[in-house]
Write an enzyme that holds these catalytic residues in place. Sequence first.
Site, short mmCIF file in Angstrom:
data_model
loop_
_atom_site.label_atom_id
_atom_site.label_comp_id
_atom_site.label_asym_id
_atom_site.label_seq_id
_atom_site.Cartn_x
_atom_site.Cartn_y
_atom_site.Cartn_z
N HIS A 19 -4.77 -19.90 15.46
CA HIS A 19 -4.89 -20.92 16.50
C HIS A 19 -5.95 -21.96 16.15
O HIS A 19 -6.79 -21.76 15.28
CB HIS A 19 -5.29 -20.25 17.83
CG HIS A 19 -6.51 -19.40 17.68
ND1 HIS A 19 -7.79 -19.91 17.69
CD2 HIS A 19 -6.64 -18.06 17.48
CE1 HIS A 19 -8.65 -18.92 17.51
NE2 HIS A 19 -7.98 -17.79 17.37
N GLU A 59 -11.48 -20.19 12.67
CA GLU A 59 -11.48 -18.82 12.17
C GLU A 59 -10.78 -18.75 10.82
O GLU A 59 -11.22 -18.02 9.92
CB GLU A 59 -10.80 -17.89 13.19
CG GLU A 59 -11.60 -17.74 14.47
CD GLU A 59 -10.85 -17.00 15.57
OE1 GLU A 59 -9.77 -16.44 15.28
OE2 GLU A 59 -11.34 -17.00 16.72
N HIS A 61 -10.32 -21.76 20.21
CA HIS A 61 -11.67 -21.22 20.18
C HIS A 61 -12.00 -20.83 18.75
O HIS A 61 -11.12 -20.80 17.89
CB HIS A 61 -11.81 -20.00 21.10
CG HIS A 61 -11.04 -18.80 20.65
ND1 HIS A 61 -9.67 -18.70 20.79
CD2 HIS A 61 -11.44 -17.67 20.02
CE1 HIS A 61 -9.26 -17.56 20.28
NE2 HIS A 61 -10.31 -16.90 19.78
N GLU A 72 -3.44 -15.69 19.68
CA GLU A 72 -3.37 -16.91 20.49
C GLU A 72 -2.43 -17.97 19.91
O GLU A 72 -2.07 -18.92 20.62
CB GLU A 72 -4.77 -17.51 20.66
CG GLU A 72 -5.68 -16.71 21.59
CD GLU A 72 -6.50 -15.66 20.85
OE1 GLU A 72 -7.39 -15.06 21.47
OE2 GLU A 72 -6.24 -15.44 19.64
N HIS A 123 -7.07 -9.29 16.79
CA HIS A 123 -7.24 -9.93 18.09
C HIS A 123 -8.03 -9.05 19.04
O HIS A 123 -7.74 -7.85 19.17
CB HIS A 123 -5.88 -10.25 18.73
CG HIS A 123 -5.97 -10.74 20.14
ND1 HIS A 123 -6.53 -11.95 20.46
CD2 HIS A 123 -5.63 -10.15 21.33
CE1 HIS A 123 -6.50 -12.10 21.78
NE2 HIS A 123 -5.97 -11.03 22.33
N ASP A 159 -3.68 -12.39 14.38
CA ASP A 159 -4.29 -12.80 15.64
C ASP A 159 -3.19 -13.00 16.67
O ASP A 159 -2.00 -12.74 16.38
CB ASP A 159 -5.12 -14.06 15.42
CG ASP A 159 -6.25 -14.21 16.45
OD1 ASP A 159 -6.34 -13.39 17.39
OD2 ASP A 159 -7.05 -15.16 16.32
#
Length: 266
Positions: free
Chosen positions: A105, A135, A117, A10, A60, A8
């Site tokens: 993240h 996640e 998020h 972030e 991502h 990912d």
Amino acid sequence: MKIFISADMEGTAGIAAWPEVDRLHADYPAFRALMTDEVVAACEGAHQAGASEILVKDAHESGRNILLDRLPAYVTILRGWSGHPDGMMFGLDESFTAALYTGYHARAGDAGNPLAHTTSRRIALVTLNGAPASEFTLNALCAESYGVPSVFLSGDATICADASTLVPGIGTVGTLTGFGPATLSRAPVDATRAIRDGVTEALSHPFASCLPQRRDMYEIVITFCSAADAYRVQWYPGARPAGPCAIAFEARDFFDIRRAYQFLTH
């Protein structure tokens, strides 16, 4: 040793704002390169530990972020989105020795990263069996369903702490800490060194027990920012309203949870 990496963005060192992870923004190319550096560092660390096969899932946004010409020759990469319920873990199966995670993240509703998020910025909170879920929570349980341990994660300090709670023994490298809309980050060159060394160390010790606990029953509750989003998806078979903005779904098999989540959040 066969390794799966879910990458990912972030939680990449240095990132502090949404434009930096948006491929349509002028800031994106520089941070795309930093994301790639962290992925390559994880690959190098795994290879040094003895990995002969490494599959990277670019996980991502578009799934087309990693700079391909920087990948080592022993790496294969999955780009784009198939639509399979495994999502960020697509490509994983029982043949893999371990799963690694880079650029991860904090979850939706957490203050540990200004870009916190869970899957979508339309979602305010996700809980699994009553506990807030990230996640990583969903992805580590996906890996567990294939019998694959989650051995290493890099990302912001909050997700590192959450990962260590969910999967005792997982190796982590913290890249940044959030303070409201700001971040305090380690230098990218230091983060890549730490990721390389951290992956090698994590894979050089026994890690078969790095699995989240399997449950007899799972209930996922997705709270959207908008009541309209919750209304629209309540018609998914088995879903039920759990408040003005929330939808709940229960299943014994975690694959059924993944499949429902795929359709309820897209």
